[in-house]
Design an enzyme around this catalytic site. Structure first.
Site, PDB file in Angstrom:
ATOM      1  N   ILE A 143       0.834  -1.211   0.000  1.00 58.07           N
ATOM      2  CA  ILE A 143       0.000   0.000   0.000  1.00 58.07           C
ATOM      3  C   ILE A 143       0.863   1.253   0.000  1.00 58.07           C
ATOM      4  CG2 ILE A 143      -1.989  -1.110   1.074  1.00 58.07           C
ATOM      5  CD1 ILE A 143      -1.116   0.093   3.750  1.00 58.07           C
ATOM      6  N   GLY A 144       2.086   1.110  -0.477  1.00 56.70           N
ATOM      7  CA  GLY A 144       2.972   2.263  -0.563  1.00 56.70           C
ATOM      8  C   GLY A 144       4.043   2.302   0.497  1.00 56.70           C
ATOM      9  N   GLY A 152       6.454   0.148   0.892  1.00 59.90           N
ATOM     10  CA  GLY A 152       7.724  -0.391   0.416  1.00 59.90           C
ATOM     11  C   GLY A 152       7.996  -1.821   0.820  1.00 59.90           C
ATOM     12  N   ALA A 180      -0.990  -2.426  11.704  1.00 56.59           N
ATOM     13  CA  ALA A 180      -0.434  -2.801  13.007  1.00 56.59           C
ATOM     14  C   ALA A 180       1.095  -2.860  12.990  1.00 56.59           C
ATOM     15  CB  ALA A 180      -1.004  -4.134  13.487  1.00 56.59           C
ATOM     16  N   ARG A 196       3.057  -4.445  11.128  1.00 51.26           N
ATOM     17  CA  ARG A 196       3.355  -5.874  11.186  1.00 51.26           C
ATOM     18  C   ARG A 196       4.009  -6.418   9.921  1.00 51.26           C
ATOM     19  NH1 ARG A 196      -0.088  -9.043   8.478  1.00 51.26           N
ATOM     20  NH2 ARG A 196       0.121 -10.812   9.897  1.00 51.26           N
ATOM     21  N   ALA A 241      14.526  -7.904  13.127  1.00 49.02           N
ATOM     22  CA  ALA A 241      13.882  -6.634  12.797  1.00 49.02           C
ATOM     23  C   ALA A 241      12.578  -6.483  13.567  1.00 49.02           C
ATOM     24  CB  ALA A 241      13.609  -6.548  11.303  1.00 49.02           C
ATOM     25  N   GLU A 254       3.657   2.793  12.151  1.00 50.99           N
ATOM     26  CA  GLU A 254       2.858   3.695  12.983  1.00 50.99           C
ATOM     27  C   GLU A 254       3.645   4.369  14.117  1.00 50.99           C
ATOM     28  OE1 GLU A 254      -1.343   1.317  12.912  1.00 50.99           O
ATOM     29  OE2 GLU A 254       0.506   0.249  13.414  1.00 50.99           O
TER      30      GLU A 254
END
Length: 354
Positions: free
Chosen positions: A48-49, A51, A89, A91, A284, A289
């Site tokens: 959704i942008g 990356g 989230a 995630r 990682a 958010e």
């Protein structure tokens, strides 16, 4: 700078849980080392942008020992791909990146076992990087293209599948106890502002943002996520006002909903803190958010430092600042703070006597 222009600095710190809240989160992936020494990955991820496809290509390439540009990410139709769940989230890197890493690792191990047997060397001695495979302490070396052809010639297709799970528990309805997230990230931001006490206008002069992301898979992408979060936080702090009345929106459409533009955004100075997560194969975490969380509080604290007035609702519009300045009685907050401290001290004495 005239007396009407006041400058101040503010700081805010935050923590944020990664992946779904108070439940088990999971994601799966398939991976294959293919003809030509290329790689294929199939997972239900949605771009959704943020990356994520670039990150997954990097992850798969590192695990397989090939180049990122030689990795193809399959379509995300969940009728044909393993579950990856939603894009939210914070995630994606943590859940799907780890599942892709494990699947790619399994495909690589299948290849290594065949090549080790072919060369009659310990499988632990094999290494692969940038499209080449070799055995340490020997002169044995071949391209990944030849390695995959050799593996398939021996009757084995180097494929892998894996899932990654983040464990969380529900929260006690009475005291809120529980373990809602498996991993946490932390961040701190400092804002410098200039407030025009005649107009109430606030200009953000600079933001300094330091965030823990675990291992930074793509540092440039991490910086982009932090900068994007700061921009959203600046809009939340100063201009984006969404009002409702009896549950219905009364904001007058998008034409009146003010968003920050490039002219509103100051220099954003990012510092990436890498505190690897021990429960993550990639080490990682995430940063989607969390970068938003401390921005507005830091700006609000900077406004208070500049004019000595605490703005307690967002956004801090010029009208709110002018009204607060008109109603401000110098020393009022200090008096209130002293009263609170006196009450707390009296309560401690009363408790000691009891």
């Amino acid at each position: 700078m005239t007396n009407r222009m006041k400058r101040g600095r503010g700081m805010a710190a935050s923590w944020y849980g990664i992946a779904r809240t108070a439940t088990i989160d999971r994601a799966g992936a398939w991976a294959e080392l293919d003809d030509g020494g290329t790689g294929k990955v199939v997972t239900g991820v949605t771009e959704i942008g943020e990356g994520i496809l670039t990150v997954l290509a990097q992850v798969a390439a590192e695990e397989m020992g090939i180049r990122p540009e030689d990795v193809t990410i399959g379509d995300n139709d969940t009728s044909r791909a393993p579950e990856a769940a939603h894009a939210g989230a914070t995630r994606q890197t943590y859940m799907i990146g780890n599942s892709v890493a494990l699947a790619a690792r399994e495909a690589r191990n299948a290849l290594f076992e065949e090549i080790a047997d072919h060369w009659d060397v310990p499988v632990e001695s094999l290494r692969a990087f940038n499209g080449e495979l070799w055995a340490e302490d020997t002169n044995l070396r071949m391209t990944m293209e030849d390695a995959v052809a050799t593996c398939k010639g021996r009757g084995v297709v180097p494929v892998g599948s894996a899932s990654f799970t983040a464990h969380g528990t529900g929260l006690d309805p009475v005291d809120g106890s529980g373990s809602p997230w498996q991993a946490y990230v932390f961040g701190t931001q400092v804002a410098e502002v200039e407030v025009d006490t005649w107009t109430g206008e606030v200009q953000v002069l600079g933001i300094w943002a330091a965030h823990d992301v675990g291992r930074a898979i793509n540092p440039r992408g991490v910086e982009g996520q932090i900068e994007g979060g700061v921009v959203q936080g600046l809009g939340q702090a100063l201009m984006e006002e969404y009002t409702t009345e009896k549950g219905h929106a009364i904001t007058h459409g998008f034409a009146k909903y003010i968003l920050p533009t490039s002219l509103d955004i100051p220099q954003i100075n990012c510092s990436i803190v890498e505190d690897p997560d021990p429960k993550s194969p990639l080490r990682a975490k995430g940063i989607g958010e969390p970068a938003l969380v401390p921005t507005a509080p830091a700006i609000m604290n900077a406004i208070y430092d500049a004019i000595g007035v605490r703005i307690k609702s967002l956004p801090a519009t010029p009208e709110k600042i002018l009204e607060a300045l008109r109603n401000h009685v110098p020393g009022r907050e200090q008096i209130a703070q002293s009263a609170r401290l006196e009450r707390a001290e009296a309560a401690r004495h009363q408790s000691a006597k009891a």
